[in-house]
Design a protein around this motif. Structure first.
Motif, mmCIF file in Angstrom:
data_model
loop_
_atom_site.group_PDB
_atom_site.id
_atom_site.type_symbol
_atom_site.label_atom_id
_atom_site.label_comp_id
_atom_site.label_asym_id
_atom_site.label_seq_id
_atom_site.Cartn_x
_atom_site.Cartn_y
_atom_site.Cartn_z
ATOM 1 N N ILE A 135 0.857 -1.197 0.000
ATOM 2 C CA ILE A 135 0.000 0.000 0.000
ATOM 3 C C ILE A 135 0.892 1.246 0.000
ATOM 4 O O ILE A 135 0.459 2.337 -0.314
ATOM 5 C CB ILE A 135 -0.972 0.008 1.214
ATOM 6 C CG1 ILE A 135 -1.714 -1.330 1.346
ATOM 7 C CG2 ILE A 135 -1.960 1.176 1.155
ATOM 8 C CD1 ILE A 135 -3.000 -1.489 0.620
ATOM 9 N N GLN A 136 2.147 1.048 0.372
ATOM 10 C CA GLN A 136 3.185 2.083 0.303
ATOM 11 C C GLN A 136 3.005 3.202 1.335
ATOM 12 O O GLN A 136 3.146 4.386 1.024
ATOM 13 C CB GLN A 136 3.310 2.615 -1.140
ATOM 14 C CG GLN A 136 3.706 1.519 -2.127
ATOM 15 C CD GLN A 136 3.989 2.009 -3.552
ATOM 16 O OE1 GLN A 136 4.290 1.199 -4.409
ATOM 17 N NE2 GLN A 136 3.906 3.305 -3.796
ATOM 18 N N GLY A 137 2.693 2.769 2.563
ATOM 19 C CA GLY A 137 2.684 3.694 3.689
ATOM 20 C C GLY A 137 3.989 3.562 4.473
ATOM 21 O O GLY A 137 4.921 2.882 4.035
ATOM 22 N N VAL A 138 4.019 4.183 5.639
ATOM 23 C CA VAL A 138 5.212 4.087 6.493
ATOM 24 C C VAL A 138 4.929 3.065 7.605
ATOM 25 O O VAL A 138 3.781 2.762 7.891
ATOM 26 C CB VAL A 138 5.605 5.472 7.080
ATOM 27 C CG1 VAL A 138 5.828 6.480 5.964
ATOM 28 C CG2 VAL A 138 4.573 5.979 8.065
ATOM 29 N N PRO A 139 5.978 2.516 8.247
ATOM 30 C CA PRO A 139 5.750 1.474 9.249
ATOM 31 C C PRO A 139 5.094 1.988 10.526
ATOM 32 O O PRO A 139 5.299 3.149 10.910
ATOM 33 C CB PRO A 139 7.152 0.932 9.555
ATOM 34 C CG PRO A 139 8.132 1.823 8.902
ATOM 35 C CD PRO A 139 7.417 2.779 8.013
ATOM 36 N N GLY A 140 4.334 1.130 11.197
ATOM 37 C CA GLY A 140 3.740 1.507 12.472
ATOM 38 C C GLY A 140 2.490 0.731 12.868
ATOM 39 O O GLY A 140 2.131 0.681 14.028
ATOM 40 N N PHE A 141 1.830 0.097 11.897
ATOM 41 C CA PHE A 141 0.713 -0.761 12.291
ATOM 42 C C PHE A 141 0.501 -1.854 11.249
ATOM 43 O O PHE A 141 0.992 -1.772 10.127
ATOM 44 C CB PHE A 141 -0.579 0.030 12.525
ATOM 45 C CG PHE A 141 -1.246 0.593 11.297
ATOM 46 C CD1 PHE A 141 -2.196 -0.143 10.600
ATOM 47 C CD2 PHE A 141 -0.931 1.868 10.840
ATOM 48 C CE1 PHE A 141 -2.816 0.373 9.471
ATOM 49 C CE2 PHE A 141 -1.545 2.400 9.705
ATOM 50 C CZ PHE A 141 -2.492 1.651 9.015
ATOM 51 N N SER A 142 -0.223 -2.904 11.676
ATOM 52 C CA SER A 142 -0.601 -3.968 10.755
ATOM 53 C C SER A 142 -2.120 -3.972 10.675
ATOM 54 O O SER A 142 -2.791 -3.292 11.460
ATOM 55 C CB SER A 142 -0.083 -5.310 11.267
ATOM 56 O OG SER A 142 -0.571 -5.556 12.564
ATOM 57 N N PHE A 143 -2.653 -4.710 9.719
ATOM 58 C CA PHE A 143 -4.116 -4.809 9.649
ATOM 59 C C PHE A 143 -4.520 -6.239 9.342
ATOM 60 O O PHE A 143 -3.780 -6.995 8.726
ATOM 61 C CB PHE A 143 -4.700 -3.819 8.627
ATOM 62 C CG PHE A 143 -4.149 -3.921 7.234
ATOM 63 C CD1 PHE A 143 -4.687 -4.800 6.317
ATOM 64 C CD2 PHE A 143 -3.094 -3.105 6.832
ATOM 65 C CE1 PHE A 143 -4.188 -4.886 5.021
ATOM 66 C CE2 PHE A 143 -2.578 -3.181 5.535
ATOM 67 C CZ PHE A 143 -3.125 -4.069 4.631
ATOM 68 N N ILE A 144 -5.710 -6.582 9.837
ATOM 69 C CA ILE A 144 -6.226 -7.931 9.687
ATOM 70 C C ILE A 144 -7.605 -7.852 9.044
ATOM 71 O O ILE A 144 -8.492 -7.165 9.559
ATOM 72 C CB ILE A 144 -6.323 -8.650 11.061
ATOM 73 C CG1 ILE A 144 -4.914 -8.853 11.640
ATOM 74 C CG2 ILE A 144 -7.016 -10.011 10.925
ATOM 75 C CD1 ILE A 144 -4.528 -7.865 12.696
ATOM 76 N N ILE A 145 -7.770 -8.537 7.906
ATOM 77 C CA ILE A 145 -9.086 -8.680 7.288
ATOM 78 C C ILE A 145 -9.637 -9.977 7.872
ATOM 79 O O ILE A 145 -9.034 -11.041 7.696
ATOM 80 C CB ILE A 145 -8.985 -8.816 5.759
ATOM 81 C CG1 ILE A 145 -8.026 -7.776 5.169
ATOM 82 C CG2 ILE A 145 -10.374 -8.820 5.106
ATOM 83 C CD1 ILE A 145 -8.580 -6.515 4.670
ATOM 84 N N ALA A 146 -10.744 -9.872 8.597
ATOM 85 C CA ALA A 146 -11.225 -11.030 9.348
ATOM 86 C C ALA A 146 -12.670 -11.372 9.021
ATOM 87 O O ALA A 146 -13.512 -10.480 8.851
ATOM 88 C CB ALA A 146 -11.102 -10.749 10.846
ATOM 89 N N ARG A 147 -12.942 -12.657 8.944
ATOM 90 C CA ARG A 147 -14.327 -13.109 8.799
ATOM 91 C C ARG A 147 -15.016 -12.894 10.148
ATOM 92 O O ARG A 147 -14.582 -13.428 11.180
ATOM 93 C CB ARG A 147 -14.355 -14.591 8.404
ATOM 94 C CG ARG A 147 -15.733 -15.053 7.949
ATOM 95 C CD ARG A 147 -15.789 -16.543 7.725
ATOM 96 N NE ARG A 147 -14.996 -17.017 6.599
ATOM 97 C CZ ARG A 147 -15.390 -16.966 5.312
ATOM 98 N NH1 ARG A 147 -16.557 -16.465 5.006
ATOM 99 N NH2 ARG A 147 -14.605 -17.415 4.345
#
Ligand SMILES: *Cc1c(COP(=O)(O)O)cnc(C)c1O
Length: 370
Positions: free
Chosen positions: A197-209
């Protein structure tokens, strides 16, 4: 403003971001203010769209920390006491999954594949047949250790047919390779702010059912990585993070998502990555650098190359030469042979690849005449 960067990163995260993405970080934002919460909500729904996921079935949870924190959040929050996770190991990041499961004393099994080959769906199917205690399967999509792109669709089909939960680390592919999350049958997909996505480091994301996330309530083995609770607070409070959120990083990411859309979406970005990767592989081959992964399984993100057979060659020497000329490269991560890696995600274009190849050529000339 002139870009203060003095070199570009050929590393797959952190990577070189646009000046406009970095400029978003000049503003200090308030975490409980509506503007900021709206930004968080927009990020969450945009990610679902990129995943082709229906908000009635799926949700997005943002988690503080690097990508590993997201993987650990899923692996330590989703399995219950009676679950057993099967990890399909073909690189350092699935090794790390096993390490996480060991730390949390979660029951798991591993199925190992050579690091230059993809996990075979047929073998997974057989394994599940003879190991009925396995309830979840975890794998990596783009294995950044080597650059191989695993076939999550083929494995997903057998995991679904067997009725198991499917967990995918798509850290270095989501946003750069189109992933239809519901179609593949992924239940939990993890990625992070500083990759495709080409952002800067600092968080992750989870796509969840949603259904499976809700069923995991009470399973978390850690407070700060409790995926269910992180989601509950974000939902209840309309985009409020549970603990201090990386506001600058989220703002930069929000901007990075609009720049992905402006570029033309995942298909167009994927075409840019694939073209640059192909040019790099071809150009490096011409210069005598052999790639570790064969063309049929090479992903578009990063390529592993063997050291050249040249008595005067040193990685440190090559690294310094390239850095002086505007590009930073990545060491290898294989134990059996000496390698280095070139990533081509981030603000890297064909003109960069041409420049990089010319620098490698000059470097080899210099080494050969030393
Ligand atoms: C980057 C990456 C991670 C996460 O690494 P962090 O250093 O924690 O950000 C996990 N898996 C893969 C495949 C990755 O490329």
């Amino acid at each position: 403003m002139q870009d203060p960067n003095t070199y570009k990163l050929l590393t797959p995260g952190p990577l070189t971001t646009s000046l406009t993405v970095r400029t978003e970080m000049l503003v200090d934002r308030c975490t409980w203010d509506k503007d900021y919460k709206d930004m968080t909500q927009e990020v969450r729904s945009s990610l679902l769209e990129l995943a082709h996921a229906d908000p009635k079935e799926y949700t997005t949870v943002l988690m503080q920390g690097s990508g590993t924190f997201g993987v650990e959040s899923v692996l330590s929050s989703i399995p219950g006491e009676n679950d057993c996770v099967l990890v399909l190991v073909n690189g350092a990041y699935t090794e790390r999954m096993c390490q996480i499961l060991t730390y949390h004393r979660i029951h798991f099994k591993r199925l190992d594949f050579a690091w230059d080959s993809i996990p075979d769906a047929k073998e997974v199917e057989e394994f599940l047949k003879v190991n009925p205690d396995v309830t979840m399967v975890a794998m990596v999509h783009s294995e950044t250790t080597t650059g191989i792109l695993n076939d999550i669709a083929a494995v997903g089909a057998v995991v679904k047919a067997a009725g198991k939960t499917f967990i995918v680390d798509a850290m270095s592919s989501f946003g750069g390779v189109d992933i239809n999350v519901p179609e593949i049958g992924i239940d939990f997909l993890v990625s992070s702010a500083n990759k495709c996505i080409q952002g800067v480091p600092g968080f992750s994301f989870i796509i969840a059912r949603i259904e499976k996330l809700m069923a995991s309530k009470g399973n978390a083995r850690s407070l700060s990585l409790d995926l269910y609770d992180q989601w509950r607070v974000m939902e209840k409070d309309g985009g409020k993070w549970r603990f201090t959120s990386p506001t600058h990083v989220v703002a930069a990411f929000h901007r990075a998502i609009s720049e992905l859309k402006e570029e033309g979406g995942i298909a167009v970005r994927n075409a840019r990555y694939a073209k640059c990767n192909q040019m790099l592989r071809d150009g490096m081959k011409e210069l005598g650098f052999e790639a570790y992964i064969d063309a049929s399984h090479q992903g578009p993100i990063i390529t592993t190359f063997f050291y050249p057979e040249n008595a005067n060659f040193t990685f440190a020497g090559m690294y310094d030469y390239l850095k002086t000329h505007g590009y930073v490269i990545y060491p290898g991560k294989l134990t059996e042979r000496d390698t280095f890696r070139l990533g081509n995600i981030g603000e890297i274009y064909e003109s960069d690849v041409e420049r990089v190849l010319a620098i490698f050529k000059d470097y080899l000339n210099e080494v050969n005449h030393a």
